[in-house]
Design a protein around this motif. Structure first.
Motif, PDB file in Angstrom:
ATOM      1  N   UNK A 281       0.854  -1.193   0.000  1.00 23.26           N
ATOM      2  CA  UNK A 281       0.000   0.000   0.000  1.00 23.26           C
ATOM      3  C   UNK A 281       0.891   1.244   0.000  1.00 23.26           C
ATOM      4  N   UNK A 282       0.725   2.094  -1.021  1.00 26.57           N
ATOM      5  CA  UNK A 282       1.570   3.280  -1.163  1.00 26.57           C
ATOM      6  C   UNK A 282       1.102   4.445  -0.301  1.00 26.57           C
ATOM      7  N   UNK A 283      -0.169   4.488   0.056  1.00 25.98           N
ATOM      8  CA  UNK A 283      -0.778   5.571   0.843  1.00 25.98           C
ATOM      9  C   UNK A 283      -0.773   6.908   0.108  1.00 25.98           C
ATOM     10  N   UNK A 284      -0.524   6.920  -1.196  1.00 26.32           N
ATOM     11  CA  UNK A 284      -0.536   8.181  -1.933  1.00 26.32           C
ATOM     12  C   UNK A 284      -1.907   8.848  -1.942  1.00 26.32           C
ATOM     13  N   UNK A 285      -3.025   8.109  -2.125  1.00 27.16           N
ATOM     14  CA  UNK A 285      -4.328   8.786  -2.031  1.00 27.16           C
ATOM     15  C   UNK A 285      -4.568   9.438  -0.673  1.00 27.16           C
ATOM     16  N   UNK A 286      -4.097   8.810   0.394  1.00 26.50           N
ATOM     17  CA  UNK A 286      -4.272   9.395   1.725  1.00 26.50           C
ATOM     18  C   UNK A 286      -3.525  10.709   1.847  1.00 26.50           C
ATOM     19  N   UNK A 287      -2.267  10.748   1.377  1.00 30.69           N
ATOM     20  CA  UNK A 287      -1.491  11.977   1.446  1.00 30.69           C
ATOM     21  C   UNK A 287      -2.084  13.060   0.554  1.00 30.69           C
ATOM     22  N   UNK A 288      -2.659  12.666  -0.579  1.00 25.56           N
ATOM     23  CA  UNK A 288      -3.222  13.643  -1.509  1.00 25.56           C
ATOM     24  C   UNK A 288      -4.466  14.306  -0.933  1.00 25.56           C
ATOM     25  N   UNK A 289      -5.306  13.530  -0.275  1.00 22.01           N
ATOM     26  CA  UNK A 289      -6.578  14.069   0.207  1.00 22.01           C
ATOM     27  C   UNK A 289      -6.431  14.926   1.465  1.00 22.01           C
ATOM     28  N   UNK A 290      -5.305  14.846   2.183  1.00 18.50           N
ATOM     29  CA  UNK A 290      -5.184  15.651   3.411  1.00 18.50           C
ATOM     30  C   UNK A 290      -5.202  17.138   3.117  1.00 18.50           C
ATOM     31  N   UNK A 291      -4.646  17.559   1.970  1.00 19.00           N
ATOM     32  CA  UNK A 291      -4.664  18.984   1.634  1.00 19.00           C
ATOM     33  C   UNK A 291      -6.078  19.468   1.353  1.00 19.00           C
ATOM     34  N   UNK A 292      -6.916  18.641   0.730  1.00 17.91           N
ATOM     35  CA  UNK A 292      -8.295  19.022   0.457  1.00 17.91           C
ATOM     36  C   UNK A 292      -9.176  18.879   1.687  1.00 17.91           C
ATOM     37  N   UNK A 293      -8.822  17.978   2.581  1.00 12.58           N
ATOM     38  CA  UNK A 293      -9.662  17.694   3.744  1.00 12.58           C
ATOM     39  C   UNK A 293      -9.754  18.895   4.685  1.00 12.58           C
ATOM     40  N   UNK A 294      -8.676  19.652   4.837  1.00 12.28           N
ATOM     41  CA  UNK A 294      -8.662  20.757   5.791  1.00 12.28           C
ATOM     42  C   UNK A 294      -9.682  21.841   5.457  1.00 12.28           C
ATOM     43  N   UNK A 295      -9.659  22.448   4.265  1.00 11.33           N
ATOM     44  CA  UNK A 295     -10.686  23.470   3.991  1.00 11.33           C
ATOM     45  C   UNK A 295     -12.095  22.907   3.936  1.00 11.33           C
TER      46      UNK A 295
END
Length: 368
Positions: A281-295
Motif C-alpha cells: 500500500x503506497x498511501x498516496x491517495x491518503x497523502x493527496x486528500x489531506x490537503x483538500x480535507x482541511x478546507x
C-alpha cells in the motif's frame, strides 16, 4: 542521485541533532509530556483503542459482519471499491478511528479480500479520530460542549467520505484498475485464532504508544521553546492530541482550530498508519486528500455550527457571539453547485480519456 542522498543525509543529521538536544533544552516539559503520554497510553487510549484493534481483526475475517456494515455499502460504492469487505472496513473506521481502520485494511490485503490499490483508495475515508476521542475528549472535556464534539466528528467523517469519493472520480488510474491490477484470487479464510489476534493486536498497540510518546515529547518541547502561536501550529502538525489540547486554549478560535487539528491528524498518525499497513500500500491517495480535507472540514463545521451564544464553550467569554450559520437555502444551492461542477469535471475527464484511447485518434508519431 548523489545529491538526493546527500540532502537526505543532511536532513537526517539535522533532525537527529534537534531531537537529541530537545530534552536538554526543555527537560521539564519533555518529562511532563512523557508522563502524560504514559498516563494516556495506560488509561483512555488503552480503553478506546486496544479493544477496537481486536474487533477489527475479528470483523474483517467474519463475512457475517456485512449485516452490521450494510449502511456503509453506499459509501464504498461512492469511493469506487467493490470488494465485499469494504463496508466492514468503513464500519471499523467509523467506530474506532484510524488505527483499527488501517489494521482492518491491512488484514483485508493480506487475506486477498482487497487489492492494495483498493485499500489505498478506501483508506482516505477511514483515517480519522474515533468518536470517543472527538466527542468526549475534545468536545466535552476540552471545549466544554458535547454538541460541539458531535459536530466536529460529523464534519470530519463527512469530509473524509467526500474527499475519498472525489479522488476516486478524478483519478485516471482508478478507472483502469481492472485492466492494470486485477484482484488476486481470494485465499481461503484461515481459522479464527484468538491467541494470534490478541498477540498481533498487543504488538500493534505497543508500536502506536511509542509514536504517541515520541511526538508528544516533541510537541511539548516545541511549546516550551517557541511562541504560543508557533507552538500550537507545531503541535497540530506533530500530534493530534497535543494539537487539540493547545488549540482549545486559544479562546475565540478554539473550536475552529480543534477542527483543523483533527483534519491534519499530524505526522504521528500518518506514521502510525504507515507502520500498520503493508508495503504494497503506497498511501498516496491518503497523502493527496489531506490537503483538500482541511478546507472542506472547516467549511462543513462552519455550516453545521448553530448560531448561539458562546456560553457552551468553557474557554470563551459570555459576550462573544459565534459566527452565523449559512441559511439553509444558500447551503442547498451551494451543494447543488458543487455537485454540478464535480459532475461536469468528471464528464470532461472521461471524454478526454475516451478520445485518447480511441483507435481513430491515434497519433501517427506514436505509430512511428
Amino acid at each position: 542521485m548523489n545529491q538526493t542522498k546527500n540532502f537526505s543525509g543532511l536532513v537526517s543529521l539535522m533532525l537527529a541533532v534537534l531531537i537529541g538536544a530537545l530534552p536538554f533544552a526543555a527537560p521539564e516539559a519533555c518529562a511532563q509530556a512523557l508522563r502524560e503520554g504514559l498516563t494516556l497510553c495506560s488509561g483512555p487510549l488503552l480503553l478506546s483503542l486496544y479493544p477496537f484493534l481486536v474487533v477489527s481483526a475479528l470483523l474483517i475475517q467474519c463475512p457475517l459482519g456485512d449485516v452490521l456494515a450494510l449502511p456503509f455499502r453506499p459509501v464504498a460504492w461512492l469511493v469506487g471499491v467493490d470488494a465485499p469487505c469494504a463496508a466492514r472496513v468503513l464500519l471499523v473506521g467509523f467506530l474506532g478511528g484510524f488505527a483499527p481502520a488501517a489494521n482492518a485494511s491491512a488484514e483485508a490485503v493480506r487475506s486477498g479480500q482487497m487489492t492494495p490499490e483498493e485499500a489505498d483508495r478506501l483508506l482516505p475515508a477511514c483515517v480519522c479520530s474515533g468518536p470517543s476521542f472527538v466527542i468526549l475528549t475534545v468536545g466535552q472535556t476540552l471545549l466544554g460542549s458535547t454538541e460541539v464534539g458531535v459536530l466536529l466528528f460529523l464534519a470530519q467523517i463527512t469530509a473524509n467520505y467526500l474527499c475519498a469519493a472525489l479522488l476516486s472520480r478524478l483519478s485516471r488510474t482508478n478507472r483502469n484498475e481492472k485492466r492494470l491490477s486485477p484482484r488476486p484470487k481470494q485465499q481461503e479464510m484461515p481459522r479464527l485464532r484468538l491467541d494470534s489476534i490478541l498477540a498481533q493486536s498487543t504488538l500493534t498497540y505497543l508500536k502506536l504508544c511509542g509514536f504517541v510518546l515520541f511526538f508528544r515529547m516533541l510537541a511539548a518541547g516545541a511549546g516550551a521553546l517557541l511562541p504560543p502561536a508557533v507552538s500550537t501550529a507545531c503541535a497540530m502538525l506533530l500530534e493530534v492530541c497535543s494539537g487539540c489540547d493547545l488549540a482549545s486554549r486559544t479562546g475565540y478560535w478554539a473550536s475552529t482550530l480543534c477542527c483543523a487539528a483533527l483534519s491534519v491528524q499530524g505526522l504521528s498518525v500518518l506514521m502510525q498508519v504507515r507502520t500498520i499497513c503493508p508495503p504494497e500500500m503506497t498511501l498516496r491517495p491518503l497523502y493527496t486528500t489531506r490537503a483538500l480535507h482541511l478546507p472542506l472540514s472547516l467549511a462543513i463545521f462552519t455550516l453545521l455550527l448553530p448560531e448561539q451564544e458562546a456560553e457552551v464553550f468553557s474557554t470563551l467569554p459570555a459576550r462573544v457571539i459565534l459566527m452565523r450559520r449559512l441559511p439553509p437555502d444558500c447551503a442547498v444551492l451551494l451543494l447543488v453547485g458543487c455537485s454540478f461542477a464535480v459532475c461536469q469535471l468528471t464528464n470532461l475527464l472521461l471524454q478526454r480519456d475516451f478520445q485518447e484511447t480511441s483507435p481513430g485518434n491515434l497519433d501517427s508519431s506514436r505509430l512511428l
